[in-house]
Design a protein around this motif. Structure first.
Motif, mmCIF file in Angstrom:
data_model
loop_
_atom_site.group_PDB
_atom_site.id
_atom_site.type_symbol
_atom_site.label_atom_id
_atom_site.label_comp_id
_atom_site.label_asym_id
_atom_site.label_seq_id
_atom_site.Cartn_x
_atom_site.Cartn_y
_atom_site.Cartn_z
ATOM 1 N N PHE A 1 3.024 13.838 6.049
ATOM 2 C CA PHE A 1 3.280 12.950 4.918
ATOM 3 C C PHE A 1 1.975 12.283 4.496
ATOM 4 N N GLU A 2 1.286 11.780 5.512
ATOM 5 C CA GLU A 2 0.041 11.064 5.297
ATOM 6 C C GLU A 2 -1.004 11.966 4.621
ATOM 7 N N LYS A 3 -1.031 13.222 5.056
ATOM 8 C CA LYS A 3 -2.005 14.170 4.520
ATOM 9 C C LYS A 3 -1.819 14.341 3.012
ATOM 10 N N ASN A 4 -0.552 14.504 2.600
ATOM 11 C CA ASN A 4 -0.260 14.648 1.173
ATOM 12 C C ASN A 4 -0.695 13.418 0.394
ATOM 13 N N ILE A 5 -0.388 12.257 0.979
ATOM 14 C CA ILE A 5 -0.722 11.003 0.302
ATOM 15 C C ILE A 5 -2.243 10.887 0.176
ATOM 16 N N GLU A 6 -2.918 11.205 1.261
ATOM 17 C CA GLU A 6 -4.377 11.098 1.303
ATOM 18 C C GLU A 6 -5.009 12.042 0.272
ATOM 19 N N LYS A 7 -4.460 13.271 0.212
ATOM 20 C CA LYS A 7 -4.998 14.269 -0.716
ATOM 21 C C LYS A 7 -4.852 13.761 -2.152
ATOM 22 N N ARG A 8 -3.669 13.244 -2.440
ATOM 23 C CA ARG A 8 -3.386 12.735 -3.777
ATOM 24 C C ARG A 8 -4.330 11.572 -4.114
ATOM 25 N N TRP A 9 -4.512 10.694 -3.142
ATOM 26 C CA TRP A 9 -5.388 9.533 -3.372
ATOM 27 C C TRP A 9 -6.809 9.991 -3.665
ATOM 28 N N GLN A 10 -7.266 11.011 -2.921
ATOM 29 C CA GLN A 10 -8.618 11.518 -3.143
ATOM 30 C C GLN A 10 -8.751 12.072 -4.559
ATOM 31 N N GLU A 11 -7.722 12.831 -4.975
ATOM 32 C CA GLU A 11 -7.746 13.384 -6.340
ATOM 33 C C GLU A 11 -7.849 12.272 -7.382
ATOM 34 N N LEU A 12 -7.009 11.243 -7.165
ATOM 35 C CA LEU A 12 -6.990 10.143 -8.132
ATOM 36 C C LEU A 12 -8.320 9.396 -8.124
ATOM 37 N N SER A 13 -8.885 9.173 -6.943
ATOM 38 C CA SER A 13 -10.159 8.452 -6.843
ATOM 39 C C SER A 13 -11.254 9.219 -7.572
#
Ligand SMILES: Cc1cc2nc3c(=O)[nH]c(=O)nc-3n(C[C@H](O)[C@H](O)[C@H](O)COP(=O)(O)OP(=O)(O)OC[C@H]3O[C@@H](n4cnc5c(N)ncnc54)[C@H](O)[C@@H]3O)c2cc1C
Ligand SMILES: Cc1ncc(C[n+]2csc(CCOP(=O)(O)OP(=O)(O)O)c2C)c(N)n1
Ligand SMILES: [Mg+2]
Lengths: 615, 303
Positions: free
Chosen positions: B284-296
């Motif tokens: 779950f965390e991995k998906n969230i982290e990936k998304r956050w990186q994309e947004l950043s």
């Protein structure tokens, strides 16, 4: 549609009367609109009945209040500074204490130990905020206090003009009584003047504080020794009440060889001379015996007069009863600390002190005080050079000096919490009665006795004195004057703990520390070490206060209530209430409140299915 | 980052007594949807017309003949939210009313899934109204069925623990951004200052505006009613629900960059994640982290 008729019997029908709409049941076929449209709002839906628990605004007690021995409304004055209204803050402070500039400098601030912020990033700098307020011009005259009552015609004598005597004189004057203080020293102030050095409490500050109390009409007769010049029994005959606050300033003897040398002083004696301007001769090497605050004060004073100073203490720094910061400051000023040593004898050559023979100790098992006890190490004796020695082993109460009458002595040994003795009209407080020996405790004791004396003289307060105690701690004079009508005196008021707060709303903010000028070199000036807050610093520091348990109208409960049920009691009021028939009891308001100003209580379905809206 | 208390201007609007929808509505205790709607209506004021399709909010508003909203509201069939709003706007324009704001207010089911084609068409035409999706991450009104907004592996009645949802939450923000509409924003009721600002800003913009509001649902997501705001806050603070705005489908700004709390603090409040083992949390965390990186990355580029 029966249910709707029931619910909307007034409002919906009014809509029907005023508009073209009719209740659905009464519409004829051609009157039925092409599209169904609602005509009333949901206000009357009794959804409040769903709940099993009900939120209620309930003032909790900030722990700082319960911890303040004086009885200051700490959260009250701090949050008022935060709101930017320093005058009201000063008035709140003045309602409970006559000596804010003093306590703002020298109080050991138990309020800060109790502060919930300790568990986040350090307590709020309450003492420094008090100092800031106490130094404002509002405290320039006695006008900060308005006479609470007309004159009663009662006369009270007070023995001793330390903080205990001064506080009770102040409180008794507010209550309308005429007060006369008898002080044996040439100037008033007790240990505030003769004990605490001027570099921590400047003389002009103290005399301003005392001047204000005199301006209220309190007479201070200096140079009168109660017991010698005026017998207690005589005082009791000519006054309606007598309050004894003569302190505990007799030094404990050290009893070692050479202790009668002229270069041997007691800490109180030394400090008292030092404050009078004629600093006793210490020579180059001054030794202080003891580990308490008097030891540190004496050491720093001697340092300021130019001596090399060594504190000799029988345990280690960790066990010293003196305050951490005081010891730190002393060490920074170049004072030596000789740990684990007990004095054996003073070495005197040709009538002059040259050294002190000591024995090394090691730490053993904890004693009654919980600190590890010093055990002498045989054969470990050594000599420290000394040209003078100050004995700071501590101070004791001397009742015999005050009165030779054993009835009086006994009465003064068996006092209740309010300082009442079993002799009619005789009361006592402050260091004289034992317990914690601090300025704040002495003020608290003086206030309590003033309330007890007032009750004794007028005998009319309907409430027991205990009802004026805040959170199991101090007594509130403001509460007493208002006959107990004060939210902090509410029965069963709960003291708020850190776990009751919502930390999500409190980011870490560093505490504003007071600037200090520590004297590295002796300059004999005794100028004040600490400087106070600027207005900006005071406000920033006050901003750190959580206001535990008190609604500050932050608005979160109103924003977060999904029912819109958290509303002001009326448009003018700052006070909030829960509109019970819309509140479904979700508890978001209670959970989110940053400061625990609401509680959740079970609904008693039988007795209050839907409580009135004015609960 | 820690939320501070809301500023006074926010309290004056969002905390105002007796404003917004009337009490007595039928939302469950602690409803994040009802809370969001209340805050939104206070933010945009009463000069508006709402369109609400089948969803919890259609029920919450009240049974005929009562309505809680206090502004005109048209109930409409599930997939028809967007075109209905288009029609109402056209009607107002014809009458010369250019001030009344049209607000389409629909659930995640109606937005991510059933109404998506219609939403896309309205966005494509850049129809001039405010579309709000209040997202409780499932079809709650009919009994917690999975929707395209349901996070991967979260429990719903149609994705029991033995047969978990295999796809991740649909990226509705990127879908909408691809339409190059003037304004897209996410908002959470736990962050009132940000919430108010975005609704007020959206109100003033012309063209199709899309607001995605995080609306925790105690019975559907299985948590205690009192924790609604906490769940929403932790979603933001753990970066599960990033607060952002996108102008013209291109310029993205992260409006809150939290010093992230552990995702566990978000998950553990809700029993729909109770079956998560450590590896589920990590995934779950991995998906969230990936998304956050994309947004950043997007935030940094500021195209
Ligand atoms: C060196 C030192 C430093 C201290 N520093 C601090 C500090 O920083 N913070 C703090 O909170 N506390 C401090 N204390 C403790 C504090 O000073 C006392 O607890 C407090 O002053 C007690 O107040 P009191 O009114 O009971 O007595 P005192 O202040 O001792 O006042 C008693 C008064 O009664 C007078 N008196 C005595 N006998 C008679 C008599 N027979 N007739 C007439 N008058 C008489 C005395 O001359 C004196 O003026 C310190 C104490 C010492 C010794
Ligand atoms: C075409 C159609 N299919 C199914 C339904 C049944 N239905 C009513 S509300 C709803 C769930 C809506 O879910 P969502 O849009 O996420 O809103 P929520 O109730 O979760 O707030 C469904 C499936 C319907 N009314 N119309
Ligand atoms: Mg949904």
């Amino acid at each position: 549609m029966a249910i709707h008729k029931e619910i909307f019997s007034d409002e919906a029908l009014r809509h029907v009367r005023e508009g073209s709409a009719k209740p659905p049941g009464q519409l004829s076929a051609d009157e039925i609109p092409p599209m169904a449209a609602s005509w009333a709002n949901t206000e009357k839906m009794p959804v409040g009945g769903w709940k099993e628990n009900r939120p209620r605004y309930l003032r909790g007690l900030s722990p700082c209040l319960a911890h303040c021995p004086v009885g200051n409304d700490v959260e009250g004055f701090v949050s008022t500074v935060r709101e930017g209204d320093v005058e009201s803050a000063a008035r709140l402070l003045a309602a409970e204490t006559p000596l804010p500039a003093t306590c703002g400098r020298v109080c050991y601030h138990p309020c800060e130990s109790g502060c919930n912020r300790v568990q986040l990033d350090g307590s709020v700098g309450i003492r420094a905020i008090e100092r800031y307020l106490g130094d404002l011009p509002y405290f320039d005259s006695a006008n900060i206090w308005s006479q609470a009552r007309p004159a009663t015609g009662k006369n009270i004598a007070i023995a001793g003009s330390g903080p205990g005597g001064l506080a009770s004189a102040w409180a008794l004057s507010l209550l309308g009584h005429k007060v006369e203080i008898f002080e044996r020293k040439p100037e008033p102030g007790g240990l505030l003047l003769y004990g605490i050095p001027a570099y921590r409490l400047p003389k002009d500050i103290l005399s301003k504080e005392i001047g204000r109390i005199k301006d209220m009409g309190v007479r201070i007769n200096c140079g009168v020794n109660v017991g010698e010049a005026k017998e207690l029994s005589k005082l009791l005959e000519s006054y309606d009440s007598v309050f004894v606050a003569t302190g505990a300033a007799k030094s404990r003897d050290i009893n070692i060889k050479g202790d009668n040398n002229k270069a041997v002083y007691s800490a109180i004696e030394y400090l008292s001379e030092a404050t009078s301007g004629n600093i006793p001769e210490t020579g180059r090497e001054c030794i202080i015996i003891g580990g308490g605050n008097s030891a540190v004060d004496a050491a720093r004073s001697a340092k300021r007069s130019g001596a090399n100073v060594t504190i000799v203490y029988r345990r280690t720094r960790a066990e010293m009863p003196a305050y951490e910061t005081e010891i730190d400051d002393a060490l920074k000023e170049g004072i030596q600390l000789e740990e684990l040593a007990i004095p054996l004898e003073l070495i005197v050559e040709n009538g002059s002190l040259t050294g002190m023979k000591c024995l090394k100790t090691k730490l053993g098992e904890p004693d009654d005080s919980g600190r590890r006890s010093p055990i002498p190490v045989p054969g470990s004796d050594f000599v420290i050079p000394a040209s003078s020695m100050i004995n700071a082993l501590g101070e004791i109460i001397d009742k015999e000096e005050l009165t030779k009458n054993s009835d009086f002595q006994n009465a003064l040994s068996e006092l209740n919490h309010w300082g009442s003795s079993n002799i009619q009209g005789l009361f006592a407080g402050g260091d004289f009665v034992g317990g914690d020996r601090t300025v704040a405790h002495a003020i608290g004791g003086g206030k309590r006795a003033a309330m007890a004396i007032d009750r004794f003289l007028l005998g009319k307060s309907a409430n027991p004195l205990e009802s004026y105690i805040v959170g199991g701690g101090p007594a509130s004079l403001a509460g007493y004057l208002k006959n107990g009508e004060s939210d902090v005196l509410a029965e069963g008021i709960k003291t708020i703990q850190y776990k009751d707060l919502n930390p999500a709303y409190f980011p870490n903010v560093e505490r504003e520390e007071l600037a200090k000028v520590l004297d590295q070199k002796p300059d004999n000036s005794f100028r004040e070490v600490e400087s106070g807050y600027t207005p900006e610093e005071a406000k920033a520091e006050a901003n750190r206060c959580f206001s535990c348990g008190r609604c500050t109208n932050c608005g979160l409960c109103q924003i977060f209530c999904p029912e819109g049920a958290a509303v002001h009691r009326d448009p003018q009021s700052k006070e909030l209430m829960i509109f019970d028939s819309h509140c479904k009891g979700c508890g978001i308001c209670v959970e989110e409140c940053p400061r625990c100003a609401l509680v959740m209580e079970p609904v008693n379905k039988e007795s209050d299915v839907v409580k009135t809206e004015t609960q | 980052m820690i939320i501070r208390e809301p500023n006074k201007a926010t309290v004056n609007i969002l905390g105002k007594d007796h404003s917004g929808p009337s009490g007595g509505h039928l939302a469950c205790q602690g409803c994040g949807g009802a809370l969001s709607l209340r805050m939104a209506l206070k933010a945009i004021g009463n000069r508006c017309i709402f369109v609400i399709p089948a969803c919890c909010m259609a029920v919450i508003d009240g049974p005929f003949p009562v309505s809680s909203l206090g502004v005109p509201l048209m109930h409409i069939a599930f997939g028809a939210t967007a075109p209905t709003a288009t029609g109402i706007k056209a009607g107002l324009t014809t009458q010369g009313d250019n001030e009344t704001l049209v607000v389409a207010w629909a659930g995640d089911g109606a937005t991510f899934d059933i109404g998506l084609g219609a939403v896309s068409a309205a966005a494509d035409r850049n129809d001039d109204y405010l579309y709000v999706c209040y997202d409780n991450e499932a079809y709650m009104n009919t009994g917690i069925q999975q929707s395209g907004a349901t996070p991967k592996a979260a429990w719903t009645t149609t994705t029991p623990n033995k047969k978990p949802k295999t796809s991740i939450k649909k990226d509705i923000i990127s879908i909408m951004a691809a339409h190059r509409i003037p304004y897209i924003a996410t908002a959470s009721p736990s962050h009132p200052d940000d919430f108010l600002r975005k609704f007020q800003k959206a109100k003033e913009i012309k063209g199709f505006r899309f607001l995605h509001v995080f609306a925790p649902c105690p019975p559907g997501q299985r948590f205690e009613e009192k924790n609604t705001v906490k769940v929403a806050r932790n979603a933001v603070e753990s970066r599960v629900f990033p607060l952002l705005e996108i102008e013209n489908g291109e310029k993205l700004t992260l409006t809150d960059i939290p010093d992230p709390i552990p995702i566990k603090e978000y998950l553990e409040l809700q029993n729909r994640f109770a079956h998560f083992k450590n590896e589920d949390i990590e995934a779950f965390e991995k998906n969230i982290e990936k998304r956050w990186q994309e947004l950043s990355e997007w935030n940094r580029k500021q195209t």
